[in-house]
Write a protein that holds these residues in place. Sequence first.
Motif, PDB file in Angstrom:
ATOM      1  N   ALA A  70       1.623  -6.186   1.201  1.00 30.47           N
ATOM      2  CA  ALA A  70       1.475  -6.603   2.601  1.00 30.47           C
ATOM      3  C   ALA A  70       0.495  -5.694   3.331  1.00 30.47           C
ATOM      4  O   ALA A  70      -0.304  -6.161   4.149  1.00 30.47           O
ATOM      5  N   LEU A  71       0.531  -4.399   3.022  1.00 32.37           N
ATOM      6  CA  LEU A  71      -0.405  -3.459   3.639  1.00 32.37           C
ATOM      7  C   LEU A  71      -1.843  -3.757   3.202  1.00 32.37           C
ATOM      8  O   LEU A  71      -2.772  -3.701   4.009  1.00 32.37           O
ATOM      9  N   ARG A  72      -2.013  -4.074   1.923  1.00 35.11           N
ATOM     10  CA  ARG A  72      -3.354  -4.370   1.411  1.00 35.11           C
ATOM     11  C   ARG A  72      -3.908  -5.650   2.031  1.00 35.11           C
ATOM     12  O   ARG A  72      -5.068  -5.706   2.453  1.00 35.11           O
ATOM     13  N   LYS A  73      -3.094  -6.674   2.111  1.00 42.55           N
ATOM     14  CA  LYS A  73      -3.555  -7.957   2.661  1.00 42.55           C
ATOM     15  C   LYS A  73      -3.850  -7.872   4.153  1.00 42.55           C
ATOM     16  O   LYS A  73      -4.621  -8.671   4.693  1.00 42.55           O
ATOM     17  N   ASN A  74      -3.251  -6.882   4.817  1.00 42.24           N
ATOM     18  CA  ASN A  74      -3.519  -6.691   6.241  1.00 42.24           C
ATOM     19  C   ASN A  74      -4.692  -5.744   6.487  1.00 42.24           C
ATOM     20  O   ASN A  74      -5.050  -5.473   7.624  1.00 42.24           O
ATOM     21  N   GLY A  75      -5.266  -5.207   5.410  1.00 38.67           N
ATOM     22  CA  GLY A  75      -6.419  -4.322   5.545  1.00 38.67           C
ATOM     23  C   GLY A  75      -6.082  -2.885   5.869  1.00 38.67           C
ATOM     24  O   GLY A  75      -6.958  -2.115   6.259  1.00 38.67           O
ATOM     25  N   GLN A  76      -4.822  -2.480   5.674  1.00 43.00           N
ATOM     26  CA  GLN A  76      -4.422  -1.110   5.993  1.00 43.00           C
ATOM     27  C   GLN A  76      -4.667  -0.151   4.837  1.00 43.00           C
ATOM     28  O   GLN A  76      -4.913   1.037   5.051  1.00 43.00           O
ATOM     29  N   ILE A  77      -4.568  -0.658   3.620  1.00 42.80           N
ATOM     30  CA  ILE A  77      -4.895   0.148   2.455  1.00 42.80           C
ATOM     31  C   ILE A  77      -5.929  -0.599   1.620  1.00 42.80           C
ATOM     32  O   ILE A  77      -6.054  -1.823   1.722  1.00 42.80           O
ATOM     33  N   CYS A  78      -6.671   0.129   0.793  1.00 45.11           N
ATOM     34  CA  CYS A  78      -7.716  -0.462  -0.051  1.00 45.11           C
ATOM     35  C   CYS A  78      -7.303  -0.450  -1.510  1.00 45.11           C
ATOM     36  O   CYS A  78      -6.753   0.545  -1.995  1.00 45.11           O
ATOM     37  N   GLY A  79      -7.580  -1.533  -2.202  1.00 48.60           N
ATOM     38  CA  GLY A  79      -7.308  -1.598  -3.624  1.00 48.60           C
ATOM     39  C   GLY A  79      -5.827  -1.663  -3.929  1.00 48.60           C
ATOM     40  O   GLY A  79      -4.974  -1.758  -3.039  1.00 48.60           O
ATOM     41  N   GLU A  80      -5.528  -1.634  -5.215  1.00 52.67           N
ATOM     42  CA  GLU A  80      -4.140  -1.691  -5.658  1.00 52.67           C
ATOM     43  C   GLU A  80      -3.516  -0.301  -5.592  1.00 52.67           C
ATOM     44  O   GLU A  80      -4.079   0.663  -6.110  1.00 52.67           O
ATOM     45  N   ALA A  81      -2.361  -0.222  -4.966  1.00 51.75           N
ATOM     46  CA  ALA A  81      -1.643   1.055  -4.884  1.00 51.75           C
ATOM     47  C   ALA A  81      -0.848   1.290  -6.164  1.00 51.75           C
ATOM     48  O   ALA A  81      -0.462   0.347  -6.861  1.00 51.75           O
ATOM     49  N   LEU A  82      -0.606   2.558  -6.471  1.00 49.36           N
ATOM     50  CA  LEU A  82       0.216   2.940  -7.616  1.00 49.36           C
ATOM     51  C   LEU A  82       1.532   3.515  -7.110  1.00 49.36           C
ATOM     52  O   LEU A  82       1.555   4.250  -6.122  1.00 49.36           O
ATOM     53  N   HIS A  83       2.623   3.185  -7.791  1.00 50.57           N
ATOM     54  CA  HIS A  83       3.910   3.760  -7.374  1.00 50.57           C
ATOM     55  C   HIS A  83       4.784   4.013  -8.595  1.00 50.57           C
ATOM     56  O   HIS A  83       4.600   3.401  -9.664  1.00 50.57           O
ATOM     57  N   ALA A  84       5.727   4.927  -8.435  1.00 49.08           N
ATOM     58  CA  ALA A  84       6.639   5.275  -9.524  1.00 49.08           C
ATOM     59  C   ALA A  84       7.846   5.992  -8.928  1.00 49.08           C
ATOM     60  O   ALA A  84       7.837   6.410  -7.760  1.00 49.08           O
ATOM     61  N   VAL A  85       8.868   6.110  -9.756  1.00 52.23           N
ATOM     62  CA  VAL A  85      10.050   6.906  -9.381  1.00 52.23           C
ATOM     63  C   VAL A  85      10.004   8.186 -10.209  1.00 52.23           C
ATOM     64  O   VAL A  85       9.984   8.151 -11.437  1.00 52.23           O
ATOM     65  N   SER A  86       9.965   9.310  -9.524  1.00 53.76           N
ATOM     66  CA  SER A  86       9.876  10.611 -10.186  1.00 53.76           C
ATOM     67  C   SER A  86      10.978  11.520  -9.644  1.00 53.76           C
ATOM     68  O   SER A  86      11.075  11.732  -8.430  1.00 53.76           O
ATOM     69  N   GLY A  87      11.809  12.028 -10.545  1.00 56.56           N
ATOM     70  CA  GLY A  87      12.917  12.877 -10.101  1.00 56.56           C
ATOM     71  C   GLY A  87      13.898  12.130  -9.231  1.00 56.56           C
ATOM     72  O   GLY A  87      14.561  12.746  -8.379  1.00 56.56           O
ATOM     73  N   GLY A  88      13.982  10.830  -9.425  1.00 58.63           N
ATOM     74  CA  GLY A  88      14.908  10.015  -8.650  1.00 58.63           C
ATOM     75  C   GLY A  88      14.344   9.513  -7.338  1.00 58.63           C
ATOM     76  O   GLY A  88      14.961   8.671  -6.675  1.00 58.63           O
ATOM     77  N   SER A  89      13.176  10.007  -6.916  1.00 53.06           N
ATOM     78  CA  SER A  89      12.560   9.594  -5.652  1.00 53.06           C
ATOM     79  C   SER A  89      11.312   8.744  -5.902  1.00 53.06           C
ATOM     80  O   SER A  89      10.567   8.991  -6.860  1.00 53.06           O
ATOM     81  N   ALA A  90      11.087   7.767  -5.043  1.00 56.82           N
ATOM     82  CA  ALA A  90       9.938   6.874  -5.179  1.00 56.82           C
ATOM     83  C   ALA A  90       8.732   7.440  -4.438  1.00 56.82           C
ATOM     84  O   ALA A  90       8.856   7.932  -3.305  1.00 56.82           O
ATOM     85  N   ILE A  91       7.593   7.405  -5.100  1.00 57.14           N
ATOM     86  CA  ILE A  91       6.348   7.846  -4.491  1.00 57.14           C
ATOM     87  C   ILE A  91       5.273   6.792  -4.742  1.00 57.14           C
ATOM     88  O   ILE A  91       5.404   5.976  -5.653  1.00 57.14           O
ATOM     89  N   ALA A  92       4.253   6.816  -3.933  1.00 56.14           N
ATOM     90  CA  ALA A  92       3.140   5.881  -4.105  1.00 56.14           C
ATOM     91  C   ALA A  92       1.841   6.583  -3.751  1.00 56.14           C
ATOM     92  O   ALA A  92       1.822   7.529  -2.946  1.00 56.14           O
ATOM     93  N   TYR A  93       0.776   6.121  -4.362  1.00 53.42           N
ATOM     94  CA  TYR A  93      -0.562   6.622  -4.047  1.00 53.42           C
ATOM     95  C   TYR A  93      -1.433   5.435  -3.658  1.00 53.42           C
ATOM     96  O   TYR A  93      -1.462   4.419  -4.358  1.00 53.42           O
ATOM     97  N   ALA A  94      -2.118   5.574  -2.528  1.00 51.92           N
ATOM     98  CA  ALA A  94      -2.953   4.484  -2.034  1.00 51.92           C
ATOM     99  C   ALA A  94      -4.092   5.048  -1.205  1.00 51.92           C
ATOM    100  O   ALA A  94      -3.997   6.151  -0.663  1.00 51.92           O
ATOM    101  N   TYR A  95      -5.171   4.286  -1.123  1.00 54.21           N
ATOM    102  CA  TYR A  95      -6.290   4.641  -0.261  1.00 54.21           C
ATOM    103  C   TYR A  95      -6.046   4.038   1.128  1.00 54.21           C
ATOM    104  O   TYR A  95      -6.039   2.813   1.279  1.00 54.21           O
ATOM    105  N   LEU A  96      -5.828   4.899   2.110  1.00 54.21           N
ATOM    106  CA  LEU A  96      -5.684   4.425   3.481  1.00 54.21           C
ATOM    107  C   LEU A  96      -7.075   4.188   4.066  1.00 54.21           C
ATOM    108  O   LEU A  96      -8.008   4.943   3.809  1.00 54.21           O
ATOM    109  N   VAL A  97      -7.195   3.145   4.869  1.00 51.24           N
ATOM    110  CA  VAL A  97      -8.478   2.861   5.513  1.00 51.24           C
ATOM    111  C   VAL A  97      -8.812   3.964   6.508  1.00 51.24           C
ATOM    112  O   VAL A  97      -9.954   4.440   6.587  1.00 51.24           O
ATOM    113  N   ARG A  98      -7.825   4.370   7.283  1.00 52.55           N
ATOM    114  CA  ARG A  98      -7.941   5.479   8.213  1.00 52.55           C
ATOM    115  C   ARG A  98      -6.637   6.268   8.144  1.00 52.55           C
ATOM    116  O   ARG A  98      -5.600   5.720   7.729  1.00 52.55           O
TER     117      ARG A  98
END
Length: 271
Positions: free
Chosen positions: A30-58
């Motif tokens: 939803a963030l990508r389709k609204n133009g808030q982030i660029c490209g496909e984001a990556l996410h995973a659960v590490s140590g029981g917590s969820a994290i994501a990496y994405a390119y923010l437009v600003r």
Amino acid sequence: MFLSQGSFGKPRSDVDSEMVRDTLDGYLSALRKNGQICGEALHAVSGGSAIAYAYLVRPDSITRQYHSRYGIQDLDGVCELFGQEPSWQVLADEIPADFPDVRTASSLCLFPSAFDGQSPVCSMDTWDRFPTYLIPIDNDECERLCFWSREYNRMDDIWLSSGELEVPAYEQLASPSSLLSKQGRKLALAVESALHIPVYYFLMRYYGRGECESERRCPGCGKHWRRDTDTELTHFWNFPFRCEQCRLVSQFASASYDDSYAHIGEFQTKS
């Protein structure tokens, strides 16, 4: 663009990994389709917590105020699953103090970026790209800009691959009457209506007619559209062909020596 890390925390103990994955996929999409982030984001659960990496437009593009109504729904789902809103950290040493305002542009151009997810709305003064989420158009129109931009790049890739679909793909990019161009020109009109700033649509021009190339007419109305600019242009966006009536711009043919398909994108007299 700014590479950022999003921290979502630990999900509720009663949900499985598939639900976590689907929830994150839906929200980041939803963030990508609204133009808030660029490209496909990556996410995973590490140590029981969820994290994501994405390119923010600003740096602030991820804040709730910029979310679409679909993004808000997905964010509420994230909060329900994790018990909190995600926090984002920009992974960059240098962040500009301010960014250009779209309303300062004298004219705009709809021209997709090669990087998936970057806004196709550009200033024709500076070539700055303006985030689509800051343009006062409907959320559905904003998503259509995202889908159209991806389709444009897909056609560009097909054309560059030089396979059996090379010519049909080129026609989609170069002809103002192709389905891709019709969709893009409709979106350009929507942006222009929202901002009250002229928005032009870029037509690719690869095959040309040599010395006669500068004499070609606007493919939309057939009128003269050659502007007084140097042949050797300093900036690509200083388009030598521009029609204010049709809101079309183009450049000199890259292969002006090859007129095999020069008719594509040229004005056609109705029989």
